[in-house]
Design a protein around this motif. Structure first.
Motif, mmCIF file in Angstrom:
data_model
loop_
_atom_site.group_PDB
_atom_site.id
_atom_site.type_symbol
_atom_site.label_atom_id
_atom_site.label_comp_id
_atom_site.label_asym_id
_atom_site.label_seq_id
_atom_site.Cartn_x
_atom_site.Cartn_y
_atom_site.Cartn_z
ATOM 1 N N ALA A 57 -11.216 5.347 3.596
ATOM 2 C CA ALA A 57 -12.124 4.217 3.437
ATOM 3 C C ALA A 57 -11.609 3.230 2.393
ATOM 4 O O ALA A 57 -11.866 2.024 2.487
ATOM 5 C CB ALA A 57 -13.511 4.718 3.057
ATOM 6 N N ARG A 58 -10.871 3.729 1.382
ATOM 7 C CA ARG A 58 -10.327 2.831 0.356
ATOM 8 C C ARG A 58 -9.059 2.102 0.823
ATOM 9 O O ARG A 58 -8.629 1.143 0.198
ATOM 10 C CB ARG A 58 -10.009 3.633 -0.910
ATOM 11 C CG ARG A 58 -11.243 4.168 -1.628
ATOM 12 C CD ARG A 58 -10.880 4.645 -3.012
ATOM 13 N NE ARG A 58 -9.921 5.733 -2.985
ATOM 14 C CZ ARG A 58 -10.241 7.024 -2.951
ATOM 15 N NH1 ARG A 58 -11.522 7.378 -2.955
ATOM 16 N NH2 ARG A 58 -9.316 7.950 -2.934
ATOM 17 N N ALA A 59 -8.452 2.569 1.930
ATOM 18 C CA ALA A 59 -7.222 1.949 2.411
ATOM 19 C C ALA A 59 -7.519 0.558 2.968
ATOM 20 O O ALA A 59 -8.555 0.334 3.598
ATOM 21 C CB ALA A 59 -6.570 2.819 3.482
ATOM 22 N N PRO A 60 -6.611 -0.405 2.747
ATOM 23 C CA PRO A 60 -6.858 -1.768 3.277
ATOM 24 C C PRO A 60 -6.730 -1.793 4.795
ATOM 25 O O PRO A 60 -5.899 -1.101 5.382
ATOM 26 C CB PRO A 60 -5.755 -2.601 2.615
ATOM 27 C CG PRO A 60 -4.666 -1.621 2.295
ATOM 28 C CD PRO A 60 -5.353 -0.317 1.988
ATOM 29 N N GLN A 61 -7.578 -2.611 5.417
ATOM 30 C CA GLN A 61 -7.543 -2.791 6.864
ATOM 31 C C GLN A 61 -6.574 -3.916 7.203
ATOM 32 O O GLN A 61 -6.714 -5.038 6.716
ATOM 33 C CB GLN A 61 -8.942 -3.119 7.403
ATOM 34 C CG GLN A 61 -8.979 -3.427 8.880
ATOM 35 C CD GLN A 61 -8.649 -2.213 9.712
ATOM 36 O OE1 GLN A 61 -9.223 -1.143 9.517
ATOM 37 N NE2 GLN A 61 -7.737 -2.352 10.645
ATOM 38 N N HIS B 241 -5.322 13.161 4.708
ATOM 39 C CA HIS B 241 -6.171 12.395 3.802
ATOM 40 C C HIS B 241 -7.616 12.520 4.271
ATOM 41 O O HIS B 241 -7.901 12.575 5.463
ATOM 42 C CB HIS B 241 -5.749 10.932 3.768
ATOM 43 C CG HIS B 241 -4.274 10.750 3.537
ATOM 44 N ND1 HIS B 241 -3.683 10.954 2.316
ATOM 45 C CD2 HIS B 241 -3.271 10.402 4.393
ATOM 46 C CE1 HIS B 241 -2.383 10.736 2.421
ATOM 47 N NE2 HIS B 241 -2.111 10.399 3.671
ATOM 48 N N TRP C 267 0.840 -1.208 0.000
ATOM 49 C CA TRP C 267 0.000 0.000 0.000
ATOM 50 C C TRP C 267 0.868 1.248 0.000
ATOM 51 O O TRP C 267 1.783 1.385 0.817
ATOM 52 C CB TRP C 267 -0.914 -0.011 1.227
ATOM 53 C CG TRP C 267 -1.828 1.186 1.309
ATOM 54 C CD1 TRP C 267 -2.694 1.626 0.363
ATOM 55 C CD2 TRP C 267 -1.946 2.080 2.405
ATOM 56 N NE1 TRP C 267 -3.352 2.731 0.800
ATOM 57 C CE2 TRP C 267 -2.921 3.044 2.058
ATOM 58 C CE3 TRP C 267 -1.334 2.175 3.650
ATOM 59 C CZ2 TRP C 267 -3.284 4.070 2.912
ATOM 60 C CZ3 TRP C 267 -1.704 3.196 4.498
ATOM 61 C CH2 TRP C 267 -2.670 4.134 4.129
ATOM 62 N N ILE D 127 0.681 5.747 -0.622
ATOM 63 C CA ILE D 127 -0.213 6.890 -0.563
ATOM 64 C C ILE D 127 0.623 8.144 -0.750
ATOM 65 O O ILE D 127 1.857 8.134 -0.593
ATOM 66 C CB ILE D 127 -0.985 6.906 0.780
ATOM 67 C CG1 ILE D 127 -2.260 7.714 0.665
ATOM 68 C CG2 ILE D 127 -0.119 7.397 1.914
ATOM 69 C CD1 ILE D 127 -3.212 7.535 1.835
ATOM 70 N N GLN E 260 -11.837 11.388 4.248
ATOM 71 C CA GLN E 260 -12.511 10.170 4.692
ATOM 72 C C GLN E 260 -12.643 9.150 3.571
ATOM 73 O O GLN E 260 -12.521 7.948 3.793
ATOM 74 C CB GLN E 260 -13.891 10.541 5.247
ATOM 75 C CG GLN E 260 -14.617 9.393 5.927
ATOM 76 C CD GLN E 260 -15.864 9.862 6.643
ATOM 77 O OE1 GLN E 260 -16.194 11.039 6.578
ATOM 78 N NE2 GLN E 260 -16.547 8.968 7.305
ATOM 79 N N ARG E 261 -12.866 9.606 2.341
ATOM 80 C CA ARG E 261 -13.001 8.659 1.232
ATOM 81 C C ARG E 261 -11.695 7.929 0.957
ATOM 82 O O ARG E 261 -11.675 6.730 0.688
ATOM 83 C CB ARG E 261 -13.471 9.410 -0.019
ATOM 84 C CG ARG E 261 -14.904 9.923 0.058
ATOM 85 C CD ARG E 261 -15.283 10.669 -1.187
ATOM 86 N NE ARG E 261 -14.427 11.845 -1.372
ATOM 87 C CZ ARG E 261 -14.499 12.652 -2.433
ATOM 88 N NH1 ARG E 261 -15.369 12.408 -3.386
ATOM 89 N NH2 ARG E 261 -13.696 13.696 -2.515
ATOM 90 N N GLU E 262 -10.589 8.652 1.042
ATOM 91 C CA GLU E 262 -9.295 8.021 0.805
ATOM 92 C C GLU E 262 -8.970 7.007 1.896
ATOM 93 O O GLU E 262 -8.413 5.938 1.625
ATOM 94 C CB GLU E 262 -8.213 9.098 0.734
ATOM 95 C CG GLU E 262 -6.886 8.606 0.184
ATOM 96 C CD GLU E 262 -5.914 9.741 -0.047
ATOM 97 O OE1 GLU E 262 -4.844 9.487 -0.603
ATOM 98 O OE2 GLU E 262 -6.247 10.893 0.336
ATOM 99 N N ASP F 277 -12.396 5.384 9.809
ATOM 100 C CA ASP F 277 -12.450 6.329 8.697
ATOM 101 C C ASP F 277 -12.503 7.774 9.167
ATOM 102 O O ASP F 277 -12.929 8.660 8.417
ATOM 103 C CB ASP F 277 -13.675 6.030 7.817
ATOM 104 C CG ASP F 277 -13.651 4.605 7.279
ATOM 105 O OD1 ASP F 277 -12.545 4.071 7.081
ATOM 106 O OD2 ASP F 277 -14.734 4.028 7.069
#
Length: 780
Positions: free
Chosen positions: A410-414, A404, A313, A315, A406-408, A377
């Motif tokens: 939310a797309r990040a892996p947990q 970053h 990942w 960013i 909230q949308r970015e 998020d």
């Protein structure tokens, strides 16, 4: 309790620890204060370097102070304070003992709780110091002897052959060969006064009302924050004077400390307990720390966070795109699953302050972390930095933080677990050394090097000379380490010999102390059984509540199953007509999904409301019981007063009847016994005088009772007035703190405005003109 029994229990404890998957210690220390020159080493293999606050103190830690240096280490409710030119080692820090070793200099040990006094020992070149209870004890290791001063409390010194008690106010000097000198402690120096000031500040701490004294690091909370109570979370601590973009686990650094792994070291002076115990919660936009339910011995955690990202990942940052890693604090009632090896019992104990249902913890151990977190998020809670920055243990500053939305996020892996070697590989052991211009990390990983623009360019010859000098210094350092190792090996052998002698002396003294120890063991066993009974009662109460909750869940599950069967029948009928009404069926399914989600949400809200209503009813029930008890006491007091008056009235009536009967008999014999009648009249007069005197005494007693009752009411009124006055003073103090905080915030805003104006004035005229033509585009 005999020594043999203690040894047997110790062996059982070791075996239980081994069977419990080698759980790490639940108790650690904290480097709380550093003044002037203080050096720290994780263990003997560490090259060491300048100490920093909030570093966890575990087995093997070594601290030494320079000539004007001072240091303060807390382990639970015990403080170790070092003066200048001193060296202190911690061979063992675990759940059973806190073993310290003073090689040189001055050490003051302050023990605040009786439960921890038996765990603490201090080894000196002349012998070992043990403590009988809470108090303050000073130990000085001089060139040829050791001095032990009991400023408060009672201690003992064992030199391998005999044990010498030292009472409060005494100063004992122990020389080689068994020579001892005891005198009165007279006078204090600057170090004693500094220790007294530090200790008094801790004793006035109000944090003990909300957390256990065994929680390391609670001592600074009152100085830097305020406590409040919330219905959903209980006691909540709010830090004062934090930045607007501040969040838990944001400003500090990550270090690798065995056996826990990645450990958070915060830079705030209060930043230990809130980051290794409890959870964080946001209340009206403000972060607060929730310690949770009271536990006598809370379990230490390296960092109570969840992670974002994976090895692939990346960013964007201000300097470009890079591999990244992120984290955020756990909220109340969220399970913490450690990455290090631990037994299920250990994981339950580390979560017991916020999660009382062990099934929830076991489910997290079995199924992994949940799909959703409260702060997953939330940009104000999530911290994202370059992965290389975390790997090198660099302090986190606003420059390295990624901003970053909230949308970015939310797309990040947990992440499913704490970053491991495949994600953040640790450097090889040959790289874990001191680097030019920097310092080795506590775990051996290099810290941040100086920026390139700060390094002075030299020729190759200067670089070669510098490298040769470094090699010579490294060789000298290795030689010193070898000598230290040989000296430590000699000390270890001497210590083993002393321990053998000590065991022989203890066996000789065992027969004399056996009776006293057996009595003490029975008393402790009785106390332990009483404590187990109380814990069993609490456990039964918790099981009863859990059973009620499980019954409610079972009924809810049955209701949902009935609804599901009805929904399945309905779907079956819709499937038969699917060929003609395919579009309607899909819409109906979507509406049913939304309806089930709304029902689940309502059910969760209803459960929360039921729990809150149960807590409210329990509180009302306790208040009603208190009022009933007060009324019962008042009725008993009134009944006692009425019973006294009734008995007095009966006694008077009996006396009156007796007097009447006596008068009747005298009247009948009056004609024949005139002389006797007159004598009888005189006796009756005397009797009436006695009755009048008794009546007057009774009235005086009643007046005295009324006077005492009035005095008691006046005392209660004065106490109520004093309580109101104390509450008014506390309110004024809180108001003053609020005004100080507002004033500091206003000063910060004025400073930011002045800095912004200075930056605008320093810009070229063309850029200022461009901003006027194109609009204000600078940072707000």
């Amino acid at each position: 309790m005999s020594r043999s029994m203690r040894f047997f229990l110790a062996v059982l404890a070791v075996l239980s620890t081994t069977l419990a998957l080698a759980d790490p210690p639940a108790r650690v220390g904290r480097l709380a204060l550093v003044e002037n020159g203080v050096n720290f080493r994780v263990d003997r293999s560490d090259a060491g370097g300048p100490a920093s606050i909030n570093w966890p103190i575990s087995s093997g830690a070594e601290i030494d102070t320079e000539r004007r240096g001072r240091a303060e280490i807390w382990v639970g409710s015990t403080a170790f304070r070092l003066a200048g030119s001193s060296e202190l080692h911690f061979p063992v820090v675990d759940d059973r003992q806190i073993s310290a070793q003073l090689l040189r200099g001055t050490l003051t040990v302050s023990i605040l709780e009786r439960e921890q006094s038996d765990d603490v020992t201090v080894q000196t070149p002349e012998g070992r110091v043990t403590f009988a209870g809470p108090g303050r004890y000073r130990i000085d290791v001089q060139g040829d002897h050791t001095e032990l001063t009991a400023q408060a409390g009672r201690a003992s010194f064992y030199d391998g052959e005999r044990r010498q008690p030292v009472e409060a106010g005494e100063k004992a000097s122990f020389y080689g060969g068994g020579r001892t000198q005891i005198e009165n402690d007279e006078g204090q120096d600057a170090f004693d006064r500094w220790v007294a000031i530090r200790e008094n500040a801790v004793l006035a701490n109000a944090g003990q009302r909300y957390v256990s004294p065994a929680m390391t690091g609670y001592q600074d909370l009152d100085t830097y924050g305020d406590w409040q109570s919330l219905p959903d979370y209980g006691a909540v601590w709010y830090p004062r004077a934090v930045a607007d973009d501040w969040a838990p686990y944001r400003y500090g650094r990550w270090v690798w400390i065995a056996p826990w792994g990645w450990t958070w070291v915060d830079r705030a002076p209060w930043g230990f307990a809130p980051f290794h115990y409890g959870r964080w919660v946001q209340v009206r936009g403000r972060w607060g720390w929730v310690p949770g339910s009271y536990v006598a011995r809370p379990v230490y955690a390296p960092a109570l966070v969840a992670w974002i990202g994976n090895p692939g990942w990346s960013i964007s940052f201000s300097f470009g795109s890079a591999p990244a890693v992120g984290w955020f604090p756990l909220a109340p009632r969220e399970v913490y699953v450690p990455s290090f090896r631990a037994s299920p019992t250990y994981v339950r104990q580390i979560n017991v302050t916020h999660i009382h249902d062990v099934k929830i913890v076991d489910r997290a151990l079995r199924d992994g972390p949940p799909r959703r977190y409260a702060y997953r998020d939330l940009p104000r809670a999530v911290t994202v930095v370059p992965a290389q920055h975390l790997r090198e243990g660099r302090p986190i500053t606003p420059r390295e933080l990624g901003r970053h939305d909230q949308r970015e996020l939310a797309r990040a892996p947990q992440a499913r677990a704490v970053p491991d070697s495949t994600w953040l590989p640790r450097p090889p052991r040959e790289e874990r050394r001191e680097v030019p211009g920097g310092r080795a990390n506590r775990d051996g990983a290099p810290l941040m090097r100086p920026p390139a623009n700060e390094r002075q360019p030299d020729g190759r010859r200067d670089d070669q000379q510098r490298m040769e000098m470094q090699q010579r210094e490294a060789q000298q350092k290795q030689e010193m380490q070898r000598r230290d190792a040989e000296q430590q090996e000699g000390r270890r052998r001497d210590q083993q010999r002393m321990e053998v002698q000590q065991r022989e002396a203890q066996q000789k003294q065992e027969m004399q102390r056996r009776d006293a120890e057996q009595q003490d063991g029975r008393r402790r066993e009785q106390q332990r059984m009483e404590m187990q009974q109380r814990e069993a009662q609490q456990k039964q109460e918790m099981q009863r509540r859990d059973a009620e909750q499980q019954e409610g869940r079972r009924r809810e599950q049955q209701r949902m199953e009935v609804q599901q069967r009805e929904a399945q029948q309905k779907q079956e009928m819709q499937r038969r007509d699917a060929e003609q009404q395919d579009g309607r069926r899909r819409e109906q399914q979507r509406m049913e999904v939304q309806q089930r989600e709304a029902q689940q949400k309502q059910e969760m809200q209803r459960r929360d409301a039921e729990q809150q209503d149960g807590r409210r009813r329990e509180q009302q029930r306790m208040e009603v019981q208190q009022r009933e008890a007060q009324q019962k006491q008042e009725m008993q007091r009134r009944d006692a007063e009425q019973e006294g008056r009734r008995r007095e009235q009966q006694r008077m009536e009996v006396q009156q009847r007796e007097a009447q009967q006596k008068q009747e008999m005298q009247r009948r014999d009056a004609e024949q016994q005139e002389g006797r009648r007159r004598e009888q009249q005189r006796m009756e007069v005397q009797q009436r005088e006695v009755q009048q005197k008794q009546e007057m005494q009774r009235r005086e007693a009643e007046q005295e009772g009324r006077r005492r009752e009035q005095q008691r009411m006046e005392v209660q009124q004065r106490e109520a007035q004093q309580k109101q006055e104390m509450q008014r003073q506390e309110a004024q103090q809180q108001e003053a703190r609020r005004r100080d905080q507002q004033r500091m915030e206003m000063q910060q805003r004025e400073t930011q405005q002045r800095q912004e104006m200075q930056r605008q004035e320093q810009r070229p005229p063309e850029s200022r003109g461009g901003n006027r033509e194109g609009g204000e585009r600078g940072p707000r």
